[in-house]
Design a protein around this motif. Structure first.
Motif, PDB file in Angstrom:
ATOM      1  N   SER A  13     -12.555   4.865  -8.037  1.00  0.00           N
ATOM      2  CA  SER A  13     -11.833   5.449  -9.177  1.00  0.00           C
ATOM      3  C   SER A  13     -10.665   6.344  -8.786  1.00  0.00           C
ATOM      4  CB  SER A  13     -12.798   6.222 -10.073  1.00  0.00           C
ATOM      5  OG  SER A  13     -13.363   7.303  -9.358  1.00  0.00           O
ATOM      6  N   ALA A  14     -10.563   6.744  -7.530  1.00  0.00           N
ATOM      7  CA  ALA A  14      -9.438   7.576  -7.078  1.00  0.00           C
ATOM      8  C   ALA A  14      -8.198   6.742  -6.758  1.00  0.00           C
ATOM      9  CB  ALA A  14      -9.850   8.387  -5.859  1.00  0.00           C
ATOM     10  N   PHE A  15      -8.323   5.416  -6.893  1.00  0.00           N
ATOM     11  CA  PHE A  15      -7.225   4.518  -6.538  1.00  0.00           C
ATOM     12  C   PHE A  15      -6.979   3.520  -7.663  1.00  0.00           C
ATOM     13  CE2 PHE A  15      -9.354   6.081  -2.816  1.00  0.00           C
ATOM     14  CZ  PHE A  15      -8.289   6.653  -2.133  1.00  0.00           C
ATOM     15  N   VAL A  45      -0.811  -0.380   7.551  1.00  0.00           N
ATOM     16  CA  VAL A  45       0.353  -1.237   7.296  1.00  0.00           C
ATOM     17  C   VAL A  45       0.867  -0.923   5.899  1.00  0.00           C
ATOM     18  CG1 VAL A  45      -0.402  -3.120   8.801  1.00  0.00           C
ATOM     19  CG2 VAL A  45      -1.040  -3.139   6.397  1.00  0.00           C
ATOM     20  N   SER A  46       2.114  -1.261   5.639  1.00  0.00           N
ATOM     21  CA  SER A  46       2.667  -1.000   4.309  1.00  0.00           C
ATOM     22  C   SER A  46       2.534  -2.206   3.387  1.00  0.00           C
ATOM     23  CB  SER A  46       4.124  -0.575   4.405  1.00  0.00           C
ATOM     24  OG  SER A  46       4.900  -1.595   4.999  1.00  0.00           O
ATOM     25  N   LYS A  47       2.417  -3.415   3.977  1.00  0.00           N
ATOM     26  CA  LYS A  47       2.297  -4.612   3.140  1.00  0.00           C
ATOM     27  C   LYS A  47       1.632  -5.744   3.900  1.00  0.00           C
ATOM     28  CE  LYS A  47       7.186  -4.983   3.882  1.00  0.00           C
ATOM     29  NZ  LYS A  47       8.467  -5.032   3.240  1.00  0.00           N
ATOM     30  N   PHE A  78       0.842  -1.187   0.000  1.00  0.00           N
ATOM     31  CA  PHE A  78       0.000   0.000   0.000  1.00  0.00           C
ATOM     32  C   PHE A  78       0.880   1.240   0.000  1.00  0.00           C
ATOM     33  CE2 PHE A  78      -2.098  -3.366   2.413  1.00  0.00           C
ATOM     34  CZ  PHE A  78      -3.309  -3.468   1.746  1.00  0.00           C
ATOM     35  N   PHE A  79       0.468   2.253  -0.771  1.00  0.00           N
ATOM     36  CA  PHE A  79       1.190   3.527  -0.827  1.00  0.00           C
ATOM     37  C   PHE A  79       0.212   4.674  -0.649  1.00  0.00           C
ATOM     38  CE2 PHE A  79       3.816   0.556  -3.191  1.00  0.00           C
ATOM     39  CZ  PHE A  79       5.062   0.801  -2.652  1.00  0.00           C
ATOM     40  N   ILE A 106      -1.226  -1.045  -4.345  1.00  0.00           N
ATOM     41  CA  ILE A 106      -2.447  -0.257  -4.310  1.00  0.00           C
ATOM     42  C   ILE A 106      -2.067   1.149  -3.894  1.00  0.00           C
ATOM     43  CG2 ILE A 106      -4.712   0.018  -3.247  1.00  0.00           C
ATOM     44  CD1 ILE A 106      -4.808  -3.033  -2.996  1.00  0.00           C
ATOM     45  N   LEU A 107      -2.408   2.115  -4.760  1.00  0.00           N
ATOM     46  CA  LEU A 107      -2.015   3.500  -4.525  1.00  0.00           C
ATOM     47  C   LEU A 107      -3.052   4.466  -5.073  1.00  0.00           C
ATOM     48  CD1 LEU A 107       0.642   4.405  -7.162  1.00  0.00           C
ATOM     49  CD2 LEU A 107      -0.160   2.095  -6.944  1.00  0.00           C
ATOM     50  N   SER A 108      -2.905   5.730  -4.711  1.00  0.00           N
ATOM     51  CA  SER A 108      -3.790   6.778  -5.227  1.00  0.00           C
ATOM     52  C   SER A 108      -3.549   6.944  -6.710  1.00  0.00           C
ATOM     53  CB  SER A 108      -3.515   8.105  -4.516  1.00  0.00           C
ATOM     54  OG  SER A 108      -3.773   7.976  -3.136  1.00  0.00           O
ATOM     55  N   ALA A 109      -4.613   7.191  -7.474  1.00  0.00           N
ATOM     56  CA  ALA A 109      -4.498   7.318  -8.929  1.00  0.00           C
ATOM     57  C   ALA A 109      -3.616   8.492  -9.333  1.00  0.00           C
ATOM     58  CB  ALA A 109      -5.886   7.457  -9.545  1.00  0.00           C
TER      59      ALA A 109
END
Length: 88
Positions: free
Chosen positions: A54-56, A15-17, A5-6, A81-84
């Motif tokens: 849709s923002a991700f 968490v980051s992963k 995750f970012f 998985i991150l922000s678009a």
């Protein structure tokens, strides 16, 4: 499979992963929404048909962006998985 995750998704997940078992992107997202309720706002739908808002976006193995819930995933895949609007 490995999930990272970012940005906002990382803040929401706390968490980051993670390591998650899933056969498709929809199954992965449904599992994430169930395991981490704070991610629920980022995920539309549920179960096998779950999609990211849709923002991700989701990136598979650093090679391509994927959005189809039916996208097959393997045990050794990595989904980011991150922000678009993230990136350079």
């Amino acid at each position: 499979m490995h999930v990272e995750f970012f940005g906002v998704p990382r803040q929401r997940a706390g968490v980051s992963k993670l390591e998650v078992k899933a056969d498709t992107l929809g199954q992965l997202l449904g599992t994430l929404a169930a395991q981490i309720p704070s991610l629920g706002e980022l995920i539309a739908g549920s179960g096998l048909g779950a999609r990211l808002n849709s923002a991700f976006v989701a990136n598979l193995n650093g090679d391509r962006f994927v959005s189809d819930p039916g996208t097959p995933l393997g045990a050794h895949d990595c989904v980011l998985i991150l922000s678009a609007d993230a990136g350079g």
